[in-house]
Motif scaffolding. Structure first.
Motif, mmCIF file in Angstrom:
data_model
loop_
_atom_site.group_PDB
_atom_site.id
_atom_site.type_symbol
_atom_site.label_atom_id
_atom_site.label_comp_id
_atom_site.label_asym_id
_atom_site.label_seq_id
_atom_site.Cartn_x
_atom_site.Cartn_y
_atom_site.Cartn_z
ATOM 1 N N ASP A 20 15.693 6.212 6.039
ATOM 2 C CA ASP A 20 14.577 6.692 6.397
ATOM 3 C C ASP A 20 14.743 8.164 7.058
ATOM 4 N N SER A 22 13.150 10.320 8.807
ATOM 5 C CA SER A 22 12.305 11.433 9.622
ATOM 6 C C SER A 22 12.904 10.939 11.018
ATOM 7 N N THR A 23 13.797 10.263 12.008
ATOM 8 C CA THR A 23 13.948 9.599 12.987
ATOM 9 C C THR A 23 13.600 11.551 13.719
ATOM 10 N N ASP A 24 13.667 10.924 15.243
ATOM 11 C CA ASP A 24 13.895 11.931 15.532
ATOM 12 C C ASP A 24 15.239 13.499 15.834
ATOM 13 N N ALA A 25 16.195 12.223 15.470
ATOM 14 C CA ALA A 25 17.542 12.704 16.168
ATOM 15 C C ALA A 25 18.038 13.325 14.668
ATOM 16 N N ILE A 26 17.439 12.809 13.403
ATOM 17 C CA ILE A 26 17.677 14.017 12.308
ATOM 18 C C ILE A 26 16.731 15.138 12.067
ATOM 19 N N ARG A 27 15.429 15.248 12.999
ATOM 20 C CA ARG A 27 14.839 15.874 12.919
ATOM 21 C C ARG A 27 15.404 17.209 14.392
ATOM 22 N N GLY A 59 23.570 8.707 12.301
ATOM 23 C CA GLY A 59 22.507 7.299 11.182
ATOM 24 C C GLY A 59 23.208 7.099 10.395
ATOM 25 N N HIS A 60 23.363 8.056 9.251
ATOM 26 C CA HIS A 60 24.391 7.931 8.145
ATOM 27 C C HIS A 60 25.498 8.622 7.766
#
Length: 264
Positions: A20, A22-27, A59-60
């Motif tokens: 996934d 599409s998290t806020d942190a990645i955005r 997160g990755h």
């Protein structure tokens, strides 16, 4: 000068169990990185389509954000950035990374977990100092003291980084440094956050610029006494992370007002 990674990427198998992303942190990371590209272009830090910024995906730890091959910094937006794994597979985004971007940045992030962010440029003044004899920074200007004890020099220019062996060599050369002057090439800035990478990149070029100007007078450039340089460095580093955050916020406000496309 830029080289496509397309032929290699086309041979990679599709990544199973797509995470996934599409998290806020990645955005947020994408928007921050895009802001850095746009402001770097405004400041003349880019060189054609050859330079690259990357950041480990929140997160990755096995994925990183990087700019796609063929785009100038001033063209980049949050949605144009790629997410790649360390084997060269593009997990998200259209296109592929530039070959040297992949081989340098994948090995930096793989081998130096502390380097969550890596900015590589051929910005003119820092690159000019990488071409001179001896240590690049003289420690004569206050801004330069931000980097006192934080730099390393890659003395062994080895041509373009077109395989992971060269990326691994560069990562090993970094050691514990945050700033790598790459002789005959450019600079590499490593940081734990995008904000701190931007802050260091910006002030590194400013420090290099005033040193080049001082050297151009033909007069002796006088370094700060080591004890004072060390003390000033410690003073600057005490609030560096907070200063970097407000610096990034400031450039985003400017871009929001004048060039809001970066965040799309």
């Amino acid at each position: 000068m830029a080289h496509s990674l397309k032929d290699r990427a086309a041979q990679e198998p599709a990544r199973p169990n797509r995470p996934d992303l599409s998290t806020d942190a990645i955005r947020t990371a994408k928007e921050e990185l895009a802001a850095c590209f746009r402001m770097a272009a405004r400041n003349g830090f880019e060189e054609g389509v050859c330079n690259h910024f990357s950041a480990v995906v929140p997160g990755h730890d096995d994925l990183f954000l990087v700019n796609p091959y063929g785009y100038a910094f001033r063209e980049l937006t949050a949605s144009k950035l790629l997410i790649c794994d360390f084997d060269g597979t593009v997990v998200e985004g259209d296109g592929e990374p530039e070959a040297t971007a992949f081989h340098i940045h994948a090995e930096i992030h793989r081998r130096l977990p502390r380097a969550r962010v890596a900015f590589h440029t051929h910005m003119p003044y820092a690159t000019a100092l990488s071409m001179t004899e001896g240590p690049p920074l003289i420690w004569a200007g206050q801004t330069a003291l931000k980097f006192y004890g934080r730099t390393a020099v890659d003395e062994n220019y080895n041509g373009l980084a077109l395989d992971k062996r060269e990326g691994a060599r560069i990562a090993e050369t970094v050691g514990d440094a945050d700033i790598l002057f790459m002789k005959h090439h450019g600079v590499l800035v490593l940081a734990p956050t995008i904000a701190e990478a931007w802050d260091d990149l910006y002030y590194l070029e400013r420090a290099a610029e005033v040193q080049v100007l001082a050297m151009s007078t033909g007069r002796t450039v006088c370094p700060v006494a080591p004890a004072i340089a060390e003390a000033a460095y410690r003073q600057m580093r005490e609030g560096d992370a907070d200063s970097a955050r407000v610096h990034l916020a400031a450039i985003r406000r400017q871009l929001d007002a004048e060039d809001p496309q970066y965040s799309h």
